[in-house]
Every structure is written in structure tokens, then in C-alpha cells.
Scaffold this motif. Structure first.
Motif: not given
Length: 330
Positions: A43-67
Motif C-alpha cells: 500500500x502507498x499508505x504506511x500505517x503507524x500503530x498508536x494503539x494504547x491501554x490505560x491502566x489503573x492500579x495495574x489493571x487495564x481499564x480502557x484500550x484504544x485501537x488507533x493508527x
């Protein structure tokens, strides 16, 4: 401890897997196992993965799929490998006292997504708010404050924990008649894994091209779907009539949920609705796999077009759940 765990961090996969296993919606297009099939090989488009997870008290609360990628016009676009960006929640992180997520995790999620937008300065951002646990995502609030435009959509959700008899009772009598006709007159086959043969591949190509021609997003590439079927991440249901393949549908799934992606019939199909029988077969197959949730698809509230697709998606009953597609133009 509160932290943002980015996709480049060594602990990302651990936290992501824990969160996704407890995400009430578990959209298969955003699982780490499936999303690798969305990545364009050429593909001409090069995707950069910027996904992340938000943790609180060492437990995952939110995640975001993002490029992020730069399109052919040189515009910086935020989404997720050609899909909308989306967030996921850990239902075990809901506080029973308030039926909400910890405010520290909410604030960290909002701060990080706002920081990314300010850093990248995208020309466009498309985001799918799944309205998990009946609540609008904190990300939507940030985007609306930045001038984004929301589009209200409805998803039809079928509860596969119900018995087959109960599922049938939720279908109208006229639609049950169409299912019965298809079961009597069609030779219906399911293809996945090593059973995915040239005939099924031809059917997949047909419905993929039909989806594009009708204006429905195919979400991924034809080759990617073929790989997903071979790896048992998806399956194809094909209806044969007088030895001809006359209709088929594609379904993508996780260990718990399944999504109807697209399906259509050929010109050789009899002048009868045939997709109902194929979708019913898919529901039965999902129950045999132990899945608990089946999503028929999303429709925009204010879209009068695609009436045939609308009738098909509404024909199996199920619960209506709101989704928000949020678009931000820089």
C-alpha cells in the motif's frame, strides 16, 4: 498506579489481551489476532500503530485501537488500518458503587487522546464509539469538544445463549417461511480452515465485489478475508441451487462474538429471498462453536437508502444497540 501503555511497550500485549477478554462487545475486527490481517501488505499508505491501554492500579481499564497514515492526497488520517479508530473497556473495572469507570482512568484516557490529536494534527479522524456498557465513551466527549460530528447508528445484537427454539420465535413468521424454503431447497455449506476450496473462494470474490459496488465498506482486502477463513477466524456460508453456488455470506468471529460482514446472491439465484437461510445457518454454526453474541451489522439512523439491507438486518429480531461514528475534520 495509573499509566498509558503504548503498543511499543513490552507489556502492551499482556494488558491488551486481559482487557479484550473482558470487553463486553469484543468486536473481532479489533482483536490483536484479527487486526494483523487488516494491515496492508502492499500500500502507498504506511500505517503507524498508536494503539494504547490505560491502566489503573495495574489493571487495564480502557484500550484504544488507533493508527495514523498519510493518504494519497498527503492528508494525515487517524483511524485503524482503514477502519474507524475505536475504544474497548474492561467490564470488570466498572465500579459497582457508581456503575462507572474510575475518574482517574477516564481523565487519563481523555488527556492522552487529546495529546495525540494535538501532536499529530490530523486532517481527519474517524472514530467508532461502541457505547460499551450503555455509556458514551470519554473519547467522544473530547472529539465533540474539538468540533467533531457524530452519526448515530444502530447495531442489531442477537443473544446466542438463547435456545435455538427461542431464537426462532424472535423471527417473524414471514421470515421463518423464507428460512424454511431455503433449508428445503438449497444445499447449504460452511467453509473454514482446510475446507475453504476454489468454489468457496469464487463465492467470496463475488460477494466482496458486490459489497464494494453497493457502497458498503468491505473493511479489509479479499486476500485478508481468505487468510482469516483459512485460519478459522472467519467462515463462509454458501447456498447451492441446482448445483450452482447462488448466494453466500461472510462472518468474522472471536472466541465469543461473531459479526456478519456482507453477503449477496448471484444472477442465477431463484426469484426468492435466500440470504435468510444462510444467516440462520450461520447462527446455528456460531452456537455450535460456543459463541454467545452475534452482530448483524450497523445502520445509520437517518439513512433511507439500502432498504433491502435494512430489512435483512432487522429480520432476525435481536436487541438494538446504539453506536456513534464520530468524524473530526482538521
Amino acid at each position: 498506579m495509573q499509566a498509558v501503555i503504548e503498543v511499543t511497550d513490552s507489556s502492551f500485549n499482556h494488558y491488551w489481551s486481559e482487557l479484550f477478554a473482558n470487553d463486553p462487545l469484543q468486536n473481532p475486527f479489533y482483536s490483536q489476532q484479527t487486526s494483523r490481517y487488516l494491515r496492508p501488505v502492499k500500500s502507498q499508505a504506511a500505517f503507524t500503530d498508536r494503539s494504547f491501554v490505560i491502566i489503573n492500579e495495574n489493571k487495564p481499564v480502557f484500550a484504544c485501537s488507533l493508527t495514523m497514515h498519510v493518504d494519497e492526497s498527503g492528508r494525515k488520517c487517524l483511524g485503524y488500518f482503514g477502519l474507524e479508530a475505536s475504544t474497548h473497556v474492561n467490564r470488570l473495572s466498572l465500579q459497582s458503587s457508581s456503575n462507572n469507570f474510575h475518574h482517574v482512568a477516564v481523565e487519563l484516557l481523555q488527556h492522552h487522546i487529546s495529546h495525540l490529536i494535538d501532536e499529530i494534527k490530523p486532517n481527519s479522524l474517524e472514530y467508532l464509539d461502541p457505547v460499551s456498557c450503555g455509556m458514551m465513551s470519554p473519547v467522544t466527549q473530547v472529539l465533540l469538544e474539538k468540533g467533531a460530528r457524530p452519526i448515530v447508528q444502530t447495531a442489531k445484537i442477537i443473544d446466542l445463549t438463547l435456545s435455538e427454539h427461542a431464537l426462532r420465535r424472535k423471527i417473524s413468521k414471514s421470515q421463518r417461511g423464507k428460512i424454511n424454503w431455503g433449508q428445503r431447497n438449497l444445499d447449504i455449506q460452511i467453509y473454514s480452515g482446510q475446507k475453504f476450496n476454489p468454489s468457496a473462494s469464487t463465492s467470496l470474490t463475488h460477494i466482496f465485489n458486490e459489497a464494494i459496488a453497493s457502497g458498503n465498506s468491505p473493511y479489509s482486502s479479499l486476500d485478508s478475508y481468505s487468510q482469516m477463513i483459512r485460519q478459522n477466524k472467519a467462515f463462509l456460508v454458501q447456498g447451492n441451487y441446482a448445483s450452482d453456488a447462488i448466494a453466500s455470506g461472510l462472518f468474522v468471529h472471536t472466541d465469543r462474538t461473531c459479526h456478519f460482514v456482507f453477503g449477496s446472491s448471484t444472477q442465477q439465484a431463484p426469484d426468492r429471498p435466500v440470504m435468510q437461510a444462510l444467516i440462520w445457518t450461520a447462527l446455528q454454526h456460531c452456537k455450535s462453536l460456543g459463541l454467545t453474541r452475534f452482530e448483524m451489522g450497523r445502520l445509520a439512523h437517518a439513512n433511507p437508502e439500502n432498504t433491502e439491507r435494512t430489512q435483512l438486518l432487522n429480520s432476525f429480531g435481536g436487541d438494538s444497540q446504539t453506536r456513534l461514528k464520530v468524524c473530526l475534520v482538521g
